[in-house]
Design a protein around this motif. Structure first.
Motif, mmCIF file in Angstrom:
data_model
loop_
_atom_site.group_PDB
_atom_site.id
_atom_site.type_symbol
_atom_site.label_atom_id
_atom_site.label_comp_id
_atom_site.label_asym_id
_atom_site.label_seq_id
_atom_site.Cartn_x
_atom_site.Cartn_y
_atom_site.Cartn_z
ATOM 1 N N THR A 1 2.043 7.328 -12.856
ATOM 2 C CA THR A 1 1.155 6.713 -13.705
ATOM 3 C C THR A 1 -0.035 7.562 -13.965
ATOM 4 O OG1 THR A 1 1.859 4.635 -12.537
ATOM 5 C CG2 THR A 1 -0.069 4.589 -14.213
ATOM 6 N N LEU A 2 -0.519 8.172 -12.786
ATOM 7 C CA LEU A 2 -1.811 9.026 -13.111
ATOM 8 C C LEU A 2 -1.472 10.219 -14.009
ATOM 9 C CD1 LEU A 2 -4.460 10.169 -12.724
ATOM 10 C CD2 LEU A 2 -3.649 11.056 -10.411
ATOM 11 N N VAL A 3 -0.452 10.877 -13.760
ATOM 12 C CA VAL A 3 0.168 12.103 -14.390
ATOM 13 C C VAL A 3 0.262 11.837 -16.037
ATOM 14 C CG1 VAL A 3 1.892 13.887 -14.769
ATOM 15 C CG2 VAL A 3 1.025 13.166 -12.363
ATOM 16 N N THR A 4 0.917 10.679 -16.350
ATOM 17 C CA THR A 4 1.371 10.142 -17.466
ATOM 18 C C THR A 4 0.151 9.997 -18.195
ATOM 19 O OG1 THR A 4 3.491 9.256 -16.940
ATOM 20 C CG2 THR A 4 2.463 8.621 -19.117
ATOM 21 N N HIS A 5 -1.076 9.182 -17.684
ATOM 22 C CA HIS A 5 -2.078 8.849 -18.359
ATOM 23 C C HIS A 5 -2.875 10.123 -18.382
ATOM 24 C CE1 HIS A 5 -1.811 4.545 -19.303
ATOM 25 N NE2 HIS A 5 -1.082 4.623 -18.141
ATOM 26 N N TRP A 6 -3.147 10.873 -17.733
ATOM 27 C CA TRP A 6 -3.699 12.369 -17.441
ATOM 28 C C TRP A 6 -3.408 13.059 -18.759
ATOM 29 C CZ3 TRP A 6 -3.544 16.462 -13.167
ATOM 30 C CH2 TRP A 6 -4.461 17.433 -13.377
ATOM 31 N N LEU A 7 -2.050 13.130 -18.912
ATOM 32 C CA LEU A 7 -1.595 13.709 -19.947
ATOM 33 C C LEU A 7 -1.793 13.332 -21.466
ATOM 34 C CD1 LEU A 7 2.060 14.936 -18.599
ATOM 35 C CD2 LEU A 7 0.025 16.346 -19.061
ATOM 36 N N LEU A 8 -1.918 11.971 -21.389
ATOM 37 C CA LEU A 8 -2.284 11.157 -22.618
ATOM 38 C C LEU A 8 -3.838 11.299 -22.954
ATOM 39 C CD1 LEU A 8 -0.086 8.112 -22.269
ATOM 40 C CD2 LEU A 8 0.284 10.223 -23.910
ATOM 41 N N GLY A 9 -4.490 11.868 -21.919
ATOM 42 C CA GLY A 9 -5.886 12.093 -22.193
ATOM 43 C C GLY A 9 -6.765 10.875 -22.138
ATOM 44 N N HIS A 10 -6.231 10.018 -21.075
ATOM 45 C CA HIS A 10 -6.906 8.612 -20.664
ATOM 46 C C HIS A 10 -8.108 8.877 -19.576
ATOM 47 C CE1 HIS A 10 -3.389 6.645 -22.780
ATOM 48 N NE2 HIS A 10 -4.159 7.217 -23.809
ATOM 49 N N VAL A 11 -7.780 9.909 -18.718
ATOM 50 C CA VAL A 11 -8.856 9.610 -17.449
ATOM 51 C C VAL A 11 -10.040 10.486 -17.721
ATOM 52 C CG1 VAL A 11 -8.660 10.686 -15.211
ATOM 53 C CG2 VAL A 11 -6.682 9.922 -16.351
ATOM 54 N N LEU B 1 0.732 -1.352 0.152
ATOM 55 C CA LEU B 1 -0.031 -0.083 0.048
ATOM 56 C C LEU B 1 0.618 1.142 -0.007
ATOM 57 C CD1 LEU B 1 -2.909 -0.789 2.515
ATOM 58 C CD2 LEU B 1 -3.006 -0.507 0.028
ATOM 59 N N LEU B 2 1.936 1.177 0.547
ATOM 60 C CA LEU B 2 2.829 2.532 0.667
ATOM 61 C C LEU B 2 3.183 2.496 -0.584
ATOM 62 C CD1 LEU B 2 5.080 1.974 3.998
ATOM 63 C CD2 LEU B 2 3.137 3.552 3.586
ATOM 64 N N VAL B 3 3.808 1.622 -1.542
ATOM 65 C CA VAL B 3 4.423 1.605 -2.600
ATOM 66 C C VAL B 3 3.302 2.258 -3.831
ATOM 67 C CG1 VAL B 3 5.482 0.744 -4.540
ATOM 68 C CG2 VAL B 3 6.197 -0.026 -2.184
ATOM 69 N N VAL B 4 1.995 1.574 -3.578
ATOM 70 C CA VAL B 4 1.038 1.789 -4.415
ATOM 71 C C VAL B 4 0.682 3.463 -4.412
ATOM 72 C CG1 VAL B 4 -1.520 1.607 -4.935
ATOM 73 C CG2 VAL B 4 0.188 -0.278 -4.586
ATOM 74 N N ALA B 5 0.561 3.873 -3.199
ATOM 75 C CA ALA B 5 0.117 5.110 -2.993
ATOM 76 C C ALA B 5 1.163 6.152 -3.717
ATOM 77 C CB ALA B 5 0.308 5.611 -1.522
ATOM 78 N N LEU B 6 2.284 6.078 -3.767
ATOM 79 C CA LEU B 6 3.324 6.746 -4.332
ATOM 80 C C LEU B 6 3.830 6.409 -5.867
ATOM 81 C CD1 LEU B 6 5.974 7.144 -1.422
ATOM 82 C CD2 LEU B 6 4.333 8.859 -2.440
ATOM 83 N N LEU B 7 3.537 5.115 -6.138
ATOM 84 C CA LEU B 7 3.573 4.685 -7.549
ATOM 85 C C LEU B 7 2.487 5.111 -8.514
ATOM 86 C CD1 LEU B 7 5.651 3.063 -9.444
ATOM 87 C CD2 LEU B 7 4.661 1.098 -8.593
ATOM 88 N N SER B 8 1.418 5.305 -7.869
ATOM 89 C CA SER B 8 0.366 5.776 -8.681
ATOM 90 C C SER B 8 0.367 7.201 -9.308
ATOM 91 C CB SER B 8 -0.929 5.496 -7.805
ATOM 92 O OG SER B 8 -1.221 4.219 -7.604
ATOM 93 N N VAL B 9 1.224 7.836 -8.494
ATOM 94 C CA VAL B 9 1.369 9.378 -8.927
ATOM 95 C C VAL B 9 1.973 9.519 -10.305
ATOM 96 C CG1 VAL B 9 2.328 11.440 -8.494
ATOM 97 C CG2 VAL B 9 1.376 9.958 -6.536
#
Length: 260
Positions: free
Chosen positions: A198-208, A188-196
């Motif tokens: 991932t989210l930013v990249t997919h957000w910039l790609l217009g997937h969210v 859970l510790l890793v997921v909390a930070l590792l998702s950041v």
């Protein structure tokens, strides 16, 4: 992208999205997984377009993982140092994987999510004896190995747009010698930070799709918080077997539903 969002909402009524958020939040709190690895198949089955289903659960994954990690940190089960070394390898690899997802395509990612769930579930059910546990602890002290293994998880995490928990859990359990609750808390510790990233990249790609993400987060966050507190009452072996069987059953049903 606007057309994809409209199609996703029209085919997936918000009450069903909220219900899927509850399911994923509970899984995160109890097993340290659930993020997009489970949310993506659920949203896809509800009719959300593939790449939107892949990326839209990510905004909920980060706070849900933080809330879920709290009880494990307070009980001393989480391993912050192992989590930190995991992030060294996983963060840059996650960005690379997220960029590669655009080339691979949403439909392929959806099917891959289901297949990986089954494989991981089978691995989690395998017994872990004392010798394997001791060897795992020795491997965990090998920091370059931990960083390299986490990089592999990060690459796959970026491609499938999930927090990585469904890969980190068996990695910590079977390779690096952590117990079930230790693996959940550290994951859970890793997921909390590792998702950041991932989210930013997919957000910039217009997937969210932020509307889908909002409905999903509204139920996933309280689900994760409550479940993580209740998980302390489960015995480690029971928690691990339940985790393995869930992945196998869910992954099998989902994969067949997409292939047939």
């Amino acid at each position: 992208m606007l057309g994809d969002i409209t199609a996703g909402l029209s085919q997936a009524p918000w009450p069903l999205i909220v219900m899927s958020g509850v399911v994923v939040g509970v899984l995160m709190g109890v097993f340290g997984v659930g993020g997009s690895s489970v949310a993506t198949p659920l949203l896809s089955l509800l009719g959300v377009p593939p790449l939107v289903a892949v990326a839209s659960p990510l905004p909920a994954t980060i706070p849900a993982a933080v809330l879920g990690a709290g009880p494990y940190l307070r009980s001393g089960d989480a391993r912050p140092r192992a989590a930190a070394w995991s992030l060294v390898g996983a963060v840059p690899a996650t960005i690379i994987g997220a960029l590669a997802s655009r080339v691979i395509g949403g439909a392929t990612l959806i099917i891959a999510s289901g297949v990986v769930l089954v494989v991981v579930g089978i691995r989690v059910l395998l017994p872990i004896d004392g010798t394997a546990h001791d060897a795992g602890e020795a491997r965990r002290r090998n920091r370059p190995l931990l960083v390299a293994a986490a990089a592999g998880v990060g690459l796959f995490t970026g491609v499938l747009a999930n927090g990585g928990g469904f890969l980190l859990m068996p990695l910590y359990l079977l390779v690096f010698g952590l117990g079930m609750r230790q693996a959940v808390g550290t994951s859970l510790l890793v997921v909390a930070l590792l998702s950041v990233p991932t989210l930013v990249t997919h957000w910039l790609l217009g997937h969210v799709d932020w509307v889908v993400a909002g409905y999903f987060a509204a139920s996933a966050l309280p689900g994760s918080l409550v479940a993580s507190r209740l998980a302390g009452r489960l015995a480690g072996p029971v928690q691990r077997r339940a985790f393995g069987w869930f992945l196998i059953v869910f992954g099998t049903l989902f994969t067949f539903s997409r292939v047939i």
